[in-house]
Motif scaffolding. Structure first.
Motif, PDB file in Angstrom:
ATOM      1  N   LYS A   3       0.846  -1.189   0.000  1.00 33.13           N
ATOM      2  CA  LYS A   3       0.000   0.000   0.000  1.00 33.13           C
ATOM      3  C   LYS A   3       0.882   1.239   0.000  1.00 33.13           C
ATOM      4  O   LYS A   3       1.845   1.324   0.774  1.00 33.13           O
ATOM      5  CB  LYS A   3      -0.911   0.003   1.227  1.00 33.13           C
TER       6      LYS A   3
ATOM      7  N   GLY B 139       0.806   5.335   0.437  1.00 31.40           N
ATOM      8  CA  GLY B 139      -0.007   6.440   0.943  1.00 31.40           C
ATOM      9  C   GLY B 139       0.096   7.688   0.081  1.00 31.40           C
ATOM     10  O   GLY B 139       0.841   7.732  -0.904  1.00 31.40           O
ATOM     11  N   GLY B 140      -0.650   8.718   0.489  1.00 25.03           N
ATOM     12  CA  GLY B 140      -0.797   9.946  -0.289  1.00 25.03           C
ATOM     13  C   GLY B 140       0.506  10.615  -0.704  1.00 25.03           C
ATOM     14  O   GLY B 140       0.693  10.970  -1.873  1.00 25.03           O
TER      15      GLY B 140
ATOM     16  N   THR C 230       5.038   4.340   3.416  1.00 20.30           N
ATOM     17  CA  THR C 230       4.603   5.679   3.778  1.00 20.30           C
ATOM     18  C   THR C 230       5.790   6.644   3.773  1.00 20.30           C
ATOM     19  O   THR C 230       6.818   6.341   3.174  1.00 20.30           O
ATOM     20  CB  THR C 230       3.863   5.626   5.139  1.00 20.30           C
ATOM     21  N   ASP C 231       5.608   7.821   4.413  1.00 18.99           N
ATOM     22  CA  ASP C 231       6.668   8.828   4.359  1.00 18.99           C
ATOM     23  C   ASP C 231       7.609   8.773   5.565  1.00 18.99           C
ATOM     24  O   ASP C 231       8.443   9.650   5.750  1.00 18.99           O
ATOM     25  CB  ASP C 231       6.064  10.228   4.191  1.00 18.99           C
ATOM     26  N   VAL C 232       7.466   7.768   6.422  1.00 15.42           N
ATOM     27  CA  VAL C 232       8.447   7.517   7.483  1.00 15.42           C
ATOM     28  C   VAL C 232       8.903   6.064   7.318  1.00 15.42           C
ATOM     29  O   VAL C 232       8.193   5.262   6.734  1.00 15.42           O
ATOM     30  CB  VAL C 232       7.872   7.691   8.917  1.00 15.42           C
TER      31      VAL C 232
ATOM     32  N   GLY D 156       9.064   3.569   9.264  1.00 12.08           N
ATOM     33  CA  GLY D 156       8.582   2.574  10.215  1.00 12.08           C
ATOM     34  C   GLY D 156       7.747   3.223  11.295  1.00 12.08           C
ATOM     35  O   GLY D 156       7.441   4.423  11.228  1.00 12.08           O
ATOM     36  N   VAL D 157       7.394   2.427  12.282  1.00 11.04           N
ATOM     37  CA  VAL D 157       6.666   2.945  13.443  1.00 11.04           C
ATOM     38  C   VAL D 157       7.719   3.390  14.451  1.00 11.04           C
ATOM     39  O   VAL D 157       8.661   2.658  14.749  1.00 11.04           O
ATOM     40  CB  VAL D 157       5.759   1.864  14.061  1.00 11.04           C
ATOM     41  N   TYR D 158       7.562   4.599  14.946  1.00 13.41           N
ATOM     42  CA  TYR D 158       8.519   5.172  15.882  1.00 13.41           C
ATOM     43  C   TYR D 158       7.963   5.179  17.303  1.00 13.41           C
ATOM     44  O   TYR D 158       6.774   5.010  17.517  1.00 13.41           O
ATOM     45  CB  TYR D 158       8.859   6.611  15.444  1.00 13.41           C
TER      46      TYR D 158
ATOM     47  N   THR E  61       7.470   7.632  19.043  1.00 15.06           N
ATOM     48  CA  THR E  61       6.393   8.620  18.985  1.00 15.06           C
ATOM     49  C   THR E  61       6.498   9.325  17.639  1.00 15.06           C
ATOM     50  O   THR E  61       7.423   9.043  16.865  1.00 15.06           O
ATOM     51  CB  THR E  61       6.453   9.628  20.157  1.00 15.06           C
ATOM     52  N   ASP E  62       5.552  10.207  17.326  1.00 17.89           N
ATOM     53  CA  ASP E  62       5.578  10.874  16.017  1.00 17.89           C
ATOM     54  C   ASP E  62       6.912  11.620  15.830  1.00 17.89           C
ATOM     55  O   ASP E  62       7.198  12.576  16.549  1.00 17.89           O
ATOM     56  CB  ASP E  62       4.406  11.854  15.933  1.00 17.89           C
TER      57      ASP E  62
ATOM     58  N   ARG F 270       7.754  13.729  13.856  1.00 15.64           N
ATOM     59  CA  ARG F 270       7.594  15.156  13.531  1.00 15.64           C
ATOM     60  C   ARG F 270       7.549  16.005  14.791  1.00 15.64           C
ATOM     61  O   ARG F 270       7.811  17.205  14.754  1.00 15.64           O
ATOM     62  CB  ARG F 270       6.288  15.385  12.782  1.00 15.64           C
TER      63      ARG F 270
ATOM     64  N   SER G   5      -1.977   7.837  17.183  1.00 13.10           N
ATOM     65  CA  SER G   5      -0.874   7.732  16.220  1.00 13.10           C
ATOM     66  C   SER G   5      -1.440   7.374  14.858  1.00 13.10           C
ATOM     67  O   SER G   5      -1.898   6.255  14.663  1.00 13.10           O
ATOM     68  CB  SER G   5       0.118   6.639  16.626  1.00 13.10           C
ATOM     69  N   LYS G   6      -1.382   8.320  13.934  1.00 16.66           N
ATOM     70  CA  LYS G   6      -2.114   8.116  12.683  1.00 16.66           C
ATOM     71  C   LYS G   6      -1.325   7.332  11.639  1.00 16.66           C
ATOM     72  O   LYS G   6      -1.714   7.274  10.480  1.00 16.66           O
ATOM     73  CB  LYS G   6      -2.595   9.455  12.146  1.00 16.66           C
ATOM     74  N   VAL G   7      -0.228   6.708  12.034  1.00 17.30           N
ATOM     75  CA  VAL G   7       0.597   6.012  11.042  1.00 17.30           C
ATOM     76  C   VAL G   7      -0.137   4.816  10.439  1.00 17.30           C
ATOM     77  O   VAL G   7       0.044   4.492   9.267  1.00 17.30           O
ATOM     78  CB  VAL G   7       1.994   5.662  11.625  1.00 17.30           C
TER      79      VAL G   7
HETATM   80  P1  ADP Z   1       0.174   7.922   4.466  1.00 14.44           P
HETATM   81  O1  ADP Z   1      -0.278   9.090   3.661  1.00 14.44           O
HETATM   82  O2  ADP Z   1       1.306   7.190   3.862  1.00 14.44           O
HETATM   83  O3  ADP Z   1      -0.954   7.017   4.848  1.00 14.44           O
HETATM   84  P2  ADP Z   1       0.090   9.085   7.124  1.00 14.44           P
HETATM   85  O4  ADP Z   1       0.270  10.560   7.158  1.00 14.44           O
HETATM   86  O5  ADP Z   1      -1.280   8.553   7.255  1.00 14.44           O
HETATM   87  O6  ADP Z   1       0.783   8.534   5.796  1.00 14.44           O
HETATM   88  O7  ADP Z   1       0.997   8.387   8.255  1.00 14.44           O
HETATM   89  C1  ADP Z   1       2.366   8.670   8.348  1.00 14.44           C
HETATM   90  C2  ADP Z   1       2.615   9.765   9.386  1.00 14.44           C
HETATM   91  O8  ADP Z   1       2.246   9.277  10.682  1.00 14.44           O
HETATM   92  C3  ADP Z   1       4.054  10.148   9.558  1.00 14.44           C
HETATM   93  O9  ADP Z   1       4.435  11.142   8.633  1.00 14.44           O
HETATM   94  C4  ADP Z   1       4.133  10.639  11.016  1.00 14.44           C
HETATM   95  O10 ADP Z   1       4.144  12.033  11.116  1.00 14.44           O
HETATM   96  C5  ADP Z   1       2.838  10.131  11.642  1.00 14.44           C
HETATM   97  N1  ADP Z   1       3.052   9.376  12.888  1.00 14.44           N
HETATM   98  C6  ADP Z   1       2.360   9.546  14.040  1.00 14.44           C
HETATM   99  N2  ADP Z   1       2.801   8.739  14.995  1.00 14.44           N
HETATM  100  C7  ADP Z   1       3.797   8.012  14.470  1.00 14.44           C
HETATM  101  C8  ADP Z   1       4.662   6.982  14.977  1.00 14.44           C
HETATM  102  N3  ADP Z   1       4.560   6.544  16.225  1.00 14.44           N
HETATM  103  N4  ADP Z   1       5.575   6.445  14.130  1.00 14.44           N
HETATM  104  C9  ADP Z   1       5.688   6.857  12.859  1.00 14.44           C
HETATM  105  N5  ADP Z   1       4.904   7.837  12.329  1.00 14.44           N
HETATM  106  C10 ADP Z   1       3.970   8.410  13.111  1.00 14.44           C
END
Ligand code: ADP
Ligand code: ASP
Ligand code: MG
Length: 407
Positions: free
Chosen positions: A7, A9-10, A173-175, A177-179, A181-182, A184, A208-210
């Motif tokens: 998948k 993402g945007g 996605t644009d990170v 992995g899962v961190y 915390t965010d 950003r 956490s919207k990841v």
């Molecule tokens: P996509 O458009 O690929 O679905 P999202 O914006 O929905 O991407 O999810 C990725 C974003 O989630 C990251 O850019 C980051 O800012 C945010 N985020 C929030 N919490 C976390 C976390 N614990 N680990 C990684 N990213 C996180």
């Protein structure tokens, strides 16, 4: 040879160049002999743009029509990605949700996937094609287009992986992995190599919207191996897995936060049986979801009652509560929509005492007042003033030793 669902993402499909880069990545997997199903989101900003267009006509557009509109974003991306794949010499076919029978319930704007008929997709895979599916959308029993809620493409991907018994579901996605915390908000945040389904579910539901919550629920329920990776750089990403004996027993795995909170208080309600239900029933009937609830110890035959709701529901909830105040003869109604929730998550909490103490001390050291507290087996949440969000998350991140020392 494996069957992989990917998948993107945007941001990963945010421009024609990005879509061409995704096509090259997908081709790489195909060239290694794998069967690939690709799920894509709308190009970045597109879903927001569509929501805004609708708002210009109506504040609360008819949910069915909003879904017809929102689902168009993903349709653009599937077509462009298939073209980009064809250009690279890869046979590919794009499909909208209803074309591959992603059947959902009829809860427009927040539909749940019920089942997927895999015949058409299997046929294409057997013909050596790459299958490109629009995320975030499905079709209900009557053939109406539905969407799955913001971030829903994650769930489309996991549901397809479950239906087709894929070997892995990869969320690009644009990170990377899962961190903890965010990243950003806390640049020192660390990528986790693994996180349990249980913890990921808490992180997602606490803000956490990841990953969309439902995608994690689905993956846990159907045992789908799920990985979060960067679409921009190579790496192992984060594997979402069941708890294993040898997993390093971190006390706290991560810190989640939610900015979409508001709290309401009704003061001086009679302290007698049935009062909580008299306060919350009308709120529920107005379709407002309640999160945390606190009732004070009664004094002089009255008590105070506080609860939190989504910030979008704040105005509506205040109006309902004013009405309840009249009916119950309560003293006062007050509220605050400039609050946030910060939560610590970790399965390690089960076997360790003193975590709440450390948490409250770290916040106190920064002069942050805690307004509400709630705990469950693997999480502790606090409500604090909005202005303390970044400071609070950073203080907790370092108090629990989560900072990446190399940064
Ligand atoms: P996509 O458009 O690929 O679905 P999202 O914006 O929905 O991407 O999810 C990725 C974003 O989630 C990251 O850019 C980051 O800012 C945010 N985020 C929030 N919490 C976390 C976390 N614990 N680990 C990684 N990213 C996180
Ligand atoms: N395009 C939808 C959204 O922005 C779904 C998704 O990207 O997952 O919420
Ligand atoms: Mg997302």
């Amino acid at each position: 040879m494996a069957l992989i669902v990917q998948k993107y993402g945007g941001t990963s499909v945010g421009s024609v160049e990005r879509i061409e880069a995704v096509a090259a990545k997908v081709k790489g997997w195909r060239d290694q002999g794998h069967d690939v199903i690709v799920v894509v989101s709308a190009m970045s900003g597109e879903t927001n743009r569509l929501v805004e267009l609708a708002r210009q006509i109506q504040d609360r557009p008819v949910p069915r029509e909003l879904d017809v509109l929102l689902s168009t974003g993903e349709q653009v991306t599937i077509a462009l990605l298939s073209m980009a794949l064809n250009k690279l010499g890869c046979a590919a076919r794009s499909y909208t949700g209803h074309q591959v029978h992603i059947r959902t319930d009829s809860t427009h704007n927040k539909a749940r996937i019920l089942d997927i008929d895999d015949k058409r997709i299997r046929h294409d895979l057997d013909q050596g094609r790459i299958v490109v599916v629009a995320g975030f959308q499905g079709m209900d029993e009557e053939g109406n287009i539905t969407t799955l809620g913001r971030g829903g493409s994650d769930t489309s991907a996991v549901a397809l992986a479950a239906a087709l018994k894929a070997d892995e579901c990869q969320i690009y996605t644009d990170v990377d992995g899962v961190y903890t915390t965010d990243p950003r908000v806390v640049p020192e945040a660390r990528r986790l190599e693994r996180i349990t389904f249980e913890e990921m579910l808490e992180m997602a539901s606490l803000g956490s919207k990841v990953l969309q919550i439902r995608s994690v629920e689905f993956a846990g329920k159907y045992n789908v191996p799920l990985r979060v990776l960067s679409s921009f750089e190579e790496g192992e990403g984060t594997l979402i897995t069941y708890e294993e004996e040898e997993m390093e027993e971190a006390l706290i795995s991560g810190i989640a936060f939610n900015r979409d909170e508001a709290k309401l208080t009704i003061v001086g309600v009679p302290d007698q049986p049935g009062v909580a239900s008299k306060i919350l029933s009308p709120i529920g009937k107005s379709n407002i979801e309640v999160d945390m609830i606190i009732q004070n110890v009664g004094a002089d035959g009255t008590t105070d009652f506080t609860f939190t709701v989504h910030r979008n529901d704040y105005g509506k909830a205040l109006a309902v509560l004013e009405q309840t105040k009249q009916e119950l003869g309560a003293r006062e109604v007050s509220g605050d929509n400039k609050i946030v929730k910060i939560s610590l998550v970790g399965v390690g909490m089960r076997s360790h005492a003193g975590i709440a103490g450390t948490m409250f001390e770290a916040l106190a050291n920064e002069g942050i007042n805690i307004r509400m507290i709630s705990t469950s087996e693997i999480k502790i949440s606090v409500v604090v003033d909005e202005k303390y969000l970044e400071l609070g998350v950073r203080a907790l991140h370092s108090a629990f030793g989560l900072d990446d020392k190399q940064k």
